[in-house]
Design an enzyme around this catalytic site. Structure first.
Site, mmCIF file in Angstrom:
data_model
loop_
_atom_site.group_PDB
_atom_site.id
_atom_site.type_symbol
_atom_site.label_atom_id
_atom_site.label_comp_id
_atom_site.label_asym_id
_atom_site.label_seq_id
_atom_site.Cartn_x
_atom_site.Cartn_y
_atom_site.Cartn_z
ATOM 1 N N TYR A 83 -5.322 5.901 -7.210
ATOM 2 C CA TYR A 83 -5.201 5.281 -5.888
ATOM 3 C C TYR A 83 -4.162 6.025 -5.049
ATOM 4 C CZ TYR A 83 -4.647 1.503 -2.422
ATOM 5 O OH TYR A 83 -4.599 0.757 -1.259
ATOM 6 N N SER A 116 -2.254 3.874 2.927
ATOM 7 C CA SER A 116 -1.495 2.900 2.147
ATOM 8 C C SER A 116 -0.030 3.283 2.183
ATOM 9 C CB SER A 116 -2.002 2.893 0.703
ATOM 10 O OG SER A 116 -1.131 2.197 -0.170
#
Length: 255
Positions: free
Chosen positions: A159, A146
Site C-alpha cells: 500500500y 495517502s
C-alpha cells in the site's frame, strides 16, 4: 474572487470506488457543487443503493459498474460512455484496497494485487480519461494518495509503495498533460473513519495512538475530503498542477 470559481455545473465527474467511503463522500461533494456524477464500483447492489440515495437528495447521478483492475472492462466502460455521449471532465481515481502483513510473510500475489488496484488502475483509467480530455483541451484528474504517499508504516508495504507511486504518477501526468489543458493533482488523506480502517478504529491502542499523534486529536471524516476535491475539480485550481495536498489533520507536519 467569485464563488462561481467552484461551480461544477455542466461538468461530469467519474469517481472510482464511489459506492461508499471516501469515494462516496467526494462524489456527493462534487454533485452538491453542480456536477453530474458517474458512480463506480464492483457491487451492483451497493451502486444501486448509492445512486438511489443521491438521486433522492436531488443529485444528477449515473453508474458504471466495472473492476478498475480489469483493463478490458475499463476500456469497455469508456467506450460505453462515448457511445452514450457522456464526456468525463473530472476523474477521481479513488478505488483501492489494503493488505496488512509483514513483508517477510507477504506473498508476491498479494503485493501485485494491491499495486494493480491502487496504482496501475489509476494509470489505466487516467490514460483513457486524458485521451478524451485532450481532445477538448481541458480536464481535471484527481488521484487519491495517502499519508503513506510521504511516510511509511510497518505491515502495509504494498500500500505504501502504491501510494508513493501515486504521488509520482501524478507528477508524470502533470508533466505530460499540463500543456494539453489537463491539471492532475493528488489528495493525501490521513487516518479516516472508513470501512477499510474499521479494525484500526476499534483497536483501543491504535485509536489512542492516532488521537495522540494527530494534532487535531481525532480521526478524519470522509466528508472532510469533499472541499479539497471540489477545489481541485474546479476552475479555482486551474494553475495547480502536479501537487500532493494532504488532508491529514496535520499529522505529516509534526514530529
Amino acid at each position: 474572487m467569485s464563488i462561481k470559481l467552484f461551480d461544477l455545473s455542466g461538468r461530469t465527474a467519474l469517481v472510482t470506488g464511489s459506492s461508499r467511503g471516501l469515494g462516496r463522500a467526494m462524489a456527493e461533494g462534487l454533485a452538491a457543487s453542480g456536477a453530474r456524477v458517474v458512480l463506480n464500483g464492483v457491487s451492483p447492489d451497493r451502486l444501486a443503493e448509492a445512486e438511489a440515495d443521491m438521486r433522492a437528495a436531488g443529485f444528477d447521478v449515473l453508474t458504471a459498474a466495472f473492476d478498475v483492475t480489469d483493463e478490458a472492462a475499463v476500456l469497455a466502460a469508456f467506450q460505453k460512455l462515448d457511445q452514450d455521449g457522456i464526456q468525463i471532465d473530472i476523474l477521481v481515481n479513488n478505488a483501492g484496497i489494503q493488505h496488512r502483513q509483514p513483508m517477510m510473510e507477504l506473498a508476491t500475489a498479494d503485493w501485485r494485487r494491491v499495486i494493480e488496484a491502487d496504482l496501475t488502475s489509476a494509470f489505466v483509467i487516467g490514460r483513457e480519461a486524458a485521451r478524451r480530455m485532450a481532445e477538448r483541451g481541458r480536464g481535471k484528474i484527481i488521484n487519491i494518495g495517502s499519508l503513506t504517499s510521504e511516510l511509511a508504516r510497518a505491515t502495509i508495504g504494498p500500500y505504501t509503495a502504491a501510494k508513493g507511486g501515486i504521488k509520482m504518477l501524478t507528477r508524470a501526468m502533470a508533466a505530460e498533460w499540463g500543456e494539453l489543458g489537463i491539471q492532475t493533482n493528488t489528495i493525501g488523506p490521513g487516518y479516516m473513519l472508513t470501512d477499510m480502517n474499521e479494525a484500526l478504529v476499534k483497536n483501543p491502542e491504535f485509536d489512542a495512538w492516532v488521537k495522540n499523534r494527530v494534532p487535531m486529536r481525532r480521526w478524519g471524516k470522509p466528508e472532510e475530503l469533499a472541499g479539497v476535491a471540489i477545489f481541485l475539480a474546479s476552475d479555482a485550481s486551474n494553475y495547480v498542477n502536479g501537487q500532493l495536498i494532504m488532508a491529514d489533520g496535520g499529522i505529516a507536519a509534526v514530529l
